[in-house]
Design a protein around this motif. Structure first.
Motif, PDB file in Angstrom:
ATOM      1  N   SER A  56       0.840  -1.187   0.000  1.00  0.00           N
ATOM      2  CA  SER A  56       0.000   0.000   0.000  1.00  0.00           C
ATOM      3  C   SER A  56       0.883   1.248   0.000  1.00  0.00           C
ATOM      4  O   SER A  56       1.720   1.439   0.882  1.00  0.00           O
ATOM      5  N   ARG A  69      -0.201   4.282   0.409  1.00  0.00           N
ATOM      6  CA  ARG A  69      -0.650   5.163   1.498  1.00  0.00           C
ATOM      7  C   ARG A  69       0.009   4.804   2.813  1.00  0.00           C
ATOM      8  O   ARG A  69       0.428   5.687   3.571  1.00  0.00           O
ATOM      9  N   LYS A  70       0.108   3.515   3.118  1.00  0.00           N
ATOM     10  CA  LYS A  70       0.744   3.105   4.371  1.00  0.00           C
ATOM     11  C   LYS A  70       2.232   3.430   4.373  1.00  0.00           C
ATOM     12  O   LYS A  70       2.775   3.882   5.380  1.00  0.00           O
ATOM     13  N   GLY A 122       3.603   5.859   2.666  1.00  0.00           N
ATOM     14  CA  GLY A 122       3.665   7.323   2.769  1.00  0.00           C
ATOM     15  C   GLY A 122       3.416   7.805   4.183  1.00  0.00           C
ATOM     16  O   GLY A 122       4.116   8.688   4.675  1.00  0.00           O
ATOM     17  N   SER A 123       2.439   7.223   4.865  1.00  0.00           N
ATOM     18  CA  SER A 123       2.165   7.645   6.242  1.00  0.00           C
ATOM     19  C   SER A 123       3.302   7.235   7.173  1.00  0.00           C
ATOM     20  O   SER A 123       3.660   7.967   8.099  1.00  0.00           O
ATOM     21  N   PHE A 124       3.918   6.071   6.910  1.00  0.00           N
ATOM     22  CA  PHE A 124       5.052   5.644   7.725  1.00  0.00           C
ATOM     23  C   PHE A 124       6.241   6.571   7.513  1.00  0.00           C
ATOM     24  O   PHE A 124       6.904   6.980   8.474  1.00  0.00           O
ATOM     25  N   ARG A 131       6.134   9.667   6.505  1.00  0.00           N
ATOM     26  CA  ARG A 131       5.782  10.954   7.108  1.00  0.00           C
ATOM     27  C   ARG A 131       5.989  10.909   8.625  1.00  0.00           C
ATOM     28  O   ARG A 131       6.519  11.844   9.223  1.00  0.00           O
ATOM     29  N   PHE A 132       5.608   9.794   9.259  1.00  0.00           N
ATOM     30  CA  PHE A 132       5.806   9.633  10.697  1.00  0.00           C
ATOM     31  C   PHE A 132       7.294   9.645  11.046  1.00  0.00           C
ATOM     32  O   PHE A 132       7.714  10.321  11.990  1.00  0.00           O
TER      33      PHE A 132
END
Length: 77
Positions: A4, A6-7, A9-11, A13-14
């Motif tokens: 994914s 999105r996952k 990208g969010s990781f 970003r975190f």
């Protein structure tokens, strides 16, 4: 296996936000420690203050450890 975006990208970003905040707090604490600490604790005191310890530079003014201990107990420090 499904990856994914999105996952990921969010990781990322975190991780980036965590690293940025860690560096920010590191520099803020560094500034705070420089603000709280005295500029030079070994400088010569000003005014009527007296430096408590004077290093012995000349060999003719040497004091034996026994005499230093006797003076220590005599002054009651």
């Amino acid at each position: 296996m499904i990856i994914s975006v999105r996952k990921i990208g969010s990781f990322l970003r975190f991780v980036f936000l965590f690293a940025a905040l860690t560096l920010f707090f590191y520099y803020v604490l560094g500034l705070a420690s420089r603000w709280v600490a005295p500029p030079d604790p070994y400088r010569v005191p000003a005014g009527h203050a007296v430096k408590a310890f004077q290093p012995e530079g000349s060999p003719d003014k040497r004091v034996s450890p026994r005499d230093r201990l006797r003076l220590y107990y005599w002054y009651g420090e």
